[in-house]
Design an enzyme around this catalytic site. Structure first.
Site, PDB file in Angstrom:
ATOM      1  CG  HIS A  65       1.306   4.286  -6.543  1.00  0.00           C
ATOM      2  ND1 HIS A  65       0.107   3.638  -6.680  1.00  0.00           N
ATOM      3  CD2 HIS A  65       1.486   4.444  -5.204  1.00  0.00           C
ATOM      4  CE1 HIS A  65      -0.412   3.398  -5.500  1.00  0.00           C
ATOM      5  NE2 HIS A  65       0.398   3.892  -4.577  1.00  0.00           N
ATOM      6  CG  ASP A  67       0.075   1.014  -9.781  1.00  0.00           C
ATOM      7  OD1 ASP A  67       0.649   1.994  -9.270  1.00  0.00           O
ATOM      8  OD2 ASP A  67       0.333  -0.169  -9.461  1.00  0.00           O
ATOM      9  CG  ASP A  89      -2.672   2.811  -1.944  1.00  0.00           C
ATOM     10  OD1 ASP A  89      -1.683   3.457  -2.309  1.00  0.00           O
ATOM     11  OD2 ASP A  89      -2.639   1.594  -1.676  1.00  0.00           O
ATOM     12  CD  GLU A 119       2.975   1.116  -4.440  1.00  0.00           C
ATOM     13  OE1 GLU A 119       3.465   0.940  -3.308  1.00  0.00           O
ATOM     14  OE2 GLU A 119       1.775   0.865  -4.716  1.00  0.00           O
ATOM     15  CD  GLU A 120      -1.269  -0.717  -4.846  1.00  0.00           C
ATOM     16  OE1 GLU A 120      -0.870  -1.710  -4.197  1.00  0.00           O
ATOM     17  OE2 GLU A 120      -1.711   0.305  -4.310  1.00  0.00           O
ATOM     18  CD  GLU A 143       2.001   4.615  -1.247  1.00  0.00           C
ATOM     19  OE1 GLU A 143       0.801   4.488  -0.915  1.00  0.00           O
ATOM     20  OE2 GLU A 143       2.504   4.023  -2.230  1.00  0.00           O
ATOM     21  CG  HIS A 334      -5.391  -2.009  -1.229  1.00  0.00           C
ATOM     22  ND1 HIS A 334      -4.363  -2.920  -1.148  1.00  0.00           N
ATOM     23  CD2 HIS A 334      -4.854  -0.913  -1.816  1.00  0.00           C
ATOM     24  CE1 HIS A 334      -3.261  -2.396  -1.669  1.00  0.00           C
ATOM     25  NE2 HIS A 334      -3.536  -1.172  -2.087  1.00  0.00           N
TER      26      HIS A 334
END
Length: 374
Positions: A65, A67, A89, A119-120, A143, A334
Site C-alpha cells: 500500500h 498510503d 508501514d 489501506e489505512e 507489511e 505509526h
C-alpha cells in the site's frame, strides 16, 4: 543496491496519507515504466498504481500500500537506517517488491505489482483490485515483519455500534431515572464477559478481543443522558467466524434489554472481515521458507498477528493462497520514530527474488494450483 535505497528515499519524500496518494502513484508508475522495465503500467479507478513484468502461466500478485497514517516525518538516511513516514508501514515492502520483480524480465513467471490506495482507511484499493478479478495463482501482501519472517495469520474484525436509549431525567434524582450511559456500560460488560469466555490465556492471537474505541452520551451537566453511542472494535480469532460473533452479541443485547425493562438497545455492524491463516504447506509459503534458508541462512519465522490485514479479504474473496511479507519492525509503525534497517530492506529484496525462483521450480514440478488455498 544503491538504486533500491534511492527508490525508497524518493518514495518516502512523497507524503501520501490515505486519499492523497496521487503524486506517489504517478511517481511509482514512472519508475516501473522507465527505470524498472514494467509493461502495461497504469492507474486504475481507485488510484492504484499497477505494472506487469515477466512471462509464464503462473501469475503472482504483489500488493503493497502507498498510503500512510497522517503526520509527516523527516526523511533521511542515517547510518544504516532509513527514516520517514512509511519506512516501516509499508513503503519499504512496496519498494522491495518493485526491485525484486524487476529482475524477472525473460523469466518464466508473470508478476503484477500493485501499489494500493487507502489501506489505512477504507481499503478502497484492495477492494477495487479484488473486484477487477485476475488470473492470479498466489498473492503476496506487503507489511512489516522482518526479512527472515513471514506473516501467515491475522484475526478477523467486526466493527460494532451500540446505541442505548432511556427516558432520562433530572440529575438530582438518579435513583428514579435510568441513565443511557450507565445502561450502555452494563451492556458492554455483558459483551466483555463474552470476550472473557472466548479467551485462551495469554494467547491473544487465539482469543476474541473487544475494545471500546468511541463513546458519546449526554447533553447537559444536570440532565441524566437519554442516549449513549459506543463503537466497539471486535477481533475474531481463527476457529470463530464473524457471523457467529454478531449473532451472539445480538442475543446478549436482546437478553439484557428484556431483563432491564428500562433500556432500548440498537446494534449496527460494519462489513466484517473473517480471520485467515495460510496453510503452511501452500506452495507460496514453502517458497518463502526455502528462499529465507538459501539466501539468509536463517530459520524462517512464521508470524501470527493479532490485527487484521488485507490478506484476509483477498484470500477469502479470490480463493488463492496468500502470504504477507516485508522488512521492518512492526512496533515502529505509526510512531514518530519510524525507520527501517537498510540491511533488512535489502535482505527482503534477496528473499523475494529467491521466492520467484522457488515458485518457478515448484510449479514446474507440481503445477500451480489456484485451489492451493486454506
Amino acid at each position: 543496491m544503491e538504486k533500491a535505497v534511492q527508490l525508497l528515499l524518493d518514495t518516502l519524500k512523497i507524503y501520501s496519507p490515505s486519499e492523497k496518494e496521487g503524486p506517489l502513484a504517478s511517481f511509482l508508475l514512472g519508475q516501473m515504466r522507465d527505470e524498472f522495465g514494467f509493461r502495461n503500467t497504469r492507474i486504475d479507478s481507485a488510484g492504484n498504481a499497477l505494472g506487469e513484468i515477466g512471462e509464464g502461466s503462473t501469475h503472482v500478485l504483489l500488493c503493497g500500500h502507498m498510503d500512510t497514517v497522517p503526520g509527516e516525518l523527516p526523511v533521511k538516511l542515517e547510518g544504516d537506517r532509513v527514516f520517514g513516514r512509511g519506512a516501516v508501514d509499508a513503503k519499504s515492502a512496496l519498494c522491495a517488491m518493485m526491485v525484486a520483480a524487476s529482475q524477472l524480465k525473460g523469466r518464466g513467471l508473470k508478476v503484477t505489482v500493485a501499489g494500493a490506495t487507502r489501506e489505512e482507511g477504507d481499503s478502497l484499493g484492495i477492494e477495487t483490485l479484488i473486484a477487477g478479478g485476475g488470473d492470479y495463482n498466489f498473492a503476496i501482501l506487503g507489511e512489516p515483519g522482518g526479512a527472515e519472517r513471514i506473516t501467515v495469520g491475522y484475526r478477523g474484525r467486526v466493527e460494532m455500534h451500540i446505541t442505548t436509549h432511556t427516558s432520562g431525567g433530572h440529575a438530582a434524582s438518579p435513583w428514579a431515572h435510568p441513565s443511557a450511559v450507565e445502561e450502555g456500560l452494563r451492556v458492554l460488560q455483558r459483551i466483555k464477559d463474552y470476550e472473557r469466555d472466548n479467551a485462551h490465556g495469554e494467547d491473544h492471537y487465539r482469543s476474541l478481543s473487544v475494545a471500546l474505541t468511541l463513546i458519546t452520551g449526554g447533553n447537559y451537566s444536570n440532565v441524566i443522558p437519554t442516549s449513549c453511542a459506543m463503537t466497539l472494535d471486535i477481533r475474531v480469532p481463527l476457529g470463530m467466524n464473524c457471523e457467529t460473533v454478531v449473532s451472539d452479541v445480538k442475543h446478549l443485547a436482546e437478553i439484557y434489554e428484556k431483563e432491564s425493562g428500562v433500556v432500548r438497545v440498537e446494534l449496527a455492524f460494519e462489513k466484517p472481515t473473517e480471520p485467515y491463516e495460510a496453510d503452511p504447506n501452500s506452495l507460496v509459503l514453502r517458497s518463502f521458507q526455502r528462499s529465507i534458508i538459501r539466501n539468509l541462512g536463517q530459520k524462517p519465522g512464521l508470524i501470527h498477528k493479532t490485527g487484521t490485514g488485507d490478506m484476509n479479504t483477498l484470500a477469502e474473496r479470490m480463493k488463492i493462497a496468500c502470504a504477507t511479507y516485508g522488512p521492518g519492525d512492526s512496533r515502529l509503525a505509526h510512531t514518530d520514530r519510524e525507520f527501517v534497517e537498510v540491511k533488512d530492506y535489502l535482505n527482503s529484496i534477496k528473499v523475494l527474488t529467491g521466492v520467484f525462483t522457488e515458485i518457478e521450480h515448484l510449479t514446474a514440478a507440481e503445477g500451480p494450483s489456484i485451489n492451493d488455498y486454506s
